[in-house]
Design a protein around this motif. Structure first.
Motif, mmCIF file in Angstrom:
data_model
loop_
_atom_site.group_PDB
_atom_site.id
_atom_site.type_symbol
_atom_site.label_atom_id
_atom_site.label_comp_id
_atom_site.label_asym_id
_atom_site.label_seq_id
_atom_site.Cartn_x
_atom_site.Cartn_y
_atom_site.Cartn_z
ATOM 1 N N TYR A 139 0.816 -1.153 0.060
ATOM 2 C CA TYR A 139 -0.134 0.094 0.186
ATOM 3 C C TYR A 139 0.791 1.161 0.015
ATOM 4 N N ARG A 193 3.420 0.734 3.064
ATOM 5 C CA ARG A 193 3.046 -0.138 4.356
ATOM 6 C C ARG A 193 3.066 -1.575 4.026
ATOM 7 N N LYS A 203 2.081 -0.315 10.011
ATOM 8 C CA LYS A 203 2.273 1.013 9.897
ATOM 9 C C LYS A 203 2.721 1.526 8.884
ATOM 10 N N LEU A 204 2.535 2.886 8.259
ATOM 11 C CA LEU A 204 3.233 3.462 7.141
ATOM 12 C C LEU A 204 4.665 3.896 7.582
#
Lengths: 115, 118
Positions: A32, A93, A102-103
């Motif tokens: 992502y 991510r 988490k990003l």
């Protein structure tokens, strides 16, 4: 863990020209990739995102491309306008963290659109 | 996009006092919220992950007793900077994850809170 690099750190373009910001990531499992725009003194705003099952996504003047093999993704802004001036952050991510995933953010690109 | 509200936007306090910052997801429920710290002209640094109904997970180097996080409901997380000192002055930003299973979903950010400790 994931490492995201972003280039350039600053970018100046004339109004109407295109702007391209590039990011690379290290974790091949990342799936992502969002892009955020942050204006001075404000929080980041999600402007576009892409998932690993597609190679390109477009929303009006903004497009994002993803090359999974090379592990890089890019933001393209066409017909730039002064209001596009801001700091842009890419992020990646990995799904491996489960609900805590988490990003990881890039270092940001300061875009200035001049008249 | 979804709306995440952060309050206060600016706060000035004296050294040694505690400051609470609220983060609310206004139009969606967020089981997971994140707290970031951002220094001038730098990227966002994740401080902790806040999960509704459980203890927060802190990143390495972040003192959990210094930065207290509470996520008591699906729409509210709070960050309390305890015994603040000038070096705690920074821009604190929260984010909330909308939807997605097993860590997926989009992340929306609040407007940030600028803390100045005198």
């Amino acid at each position: 863990g994931e490492n995201v690099e972003q280039h350039p750190s600053t970018l100046s373009v004339q109004e109407g020209d295109s702007a391209v910001i590039k990011c690379t990531y290290s974790d091949s499992a990342s799936n992502y990739f969002p892009w955020y725009k942050q204006e001075l003194g404000k929080g980041p705003q999600l402007i576009i995102d892409i998932r690993s099952n597609v190679g390109e996504k477009k929303d009006q003047r903004i497009a994002v491309t993803l090359n999974k093999t090379a592990k890089h993704f890019s933001l393209h802004i066409t017909e730039t306008q002064p209001e596009d001036s801001a700091v842009y952050f890419c992020a990646a991510r990995s799904p491996l963290g489960g609900t805590a995933s988490k990003l990881t953010f890039g270092t940001g690109t300061r875009l200035q659109v001049t008249l | 996009g979804a709306v995440v509200s952060q309050h206060p936007s600016r706060v000035i306090c004296k050294s040694g006092t505690s400051v609470k910052i609220e983060c609310r997801s206004l139009d969606f429920q967020a089981t997971t919220m994140f707290w970031y710290r951002q220094f001038p002209k730098q990227s966002l640094m994740l401080m902790a992950t806040s999960n509704e109904g459980s203890k927060a997970t802190y990143e390495q180097g972040v003192e959990k007793d210094k930065f207290l996080i509470n996520h008591a409901s699906l729409t509210l997380s709070t960050l309390t900077v305890t015994s603040a000192h000038p070096e705690d002055s920074s821009f604190y930003i929260c984010s909330a994850r909308r939807g997605g299973l097993l860590g997926g979903g989009e992340l929306f950010f609040g407007e940030g809170s600028r803390l100045t400790v005198l």
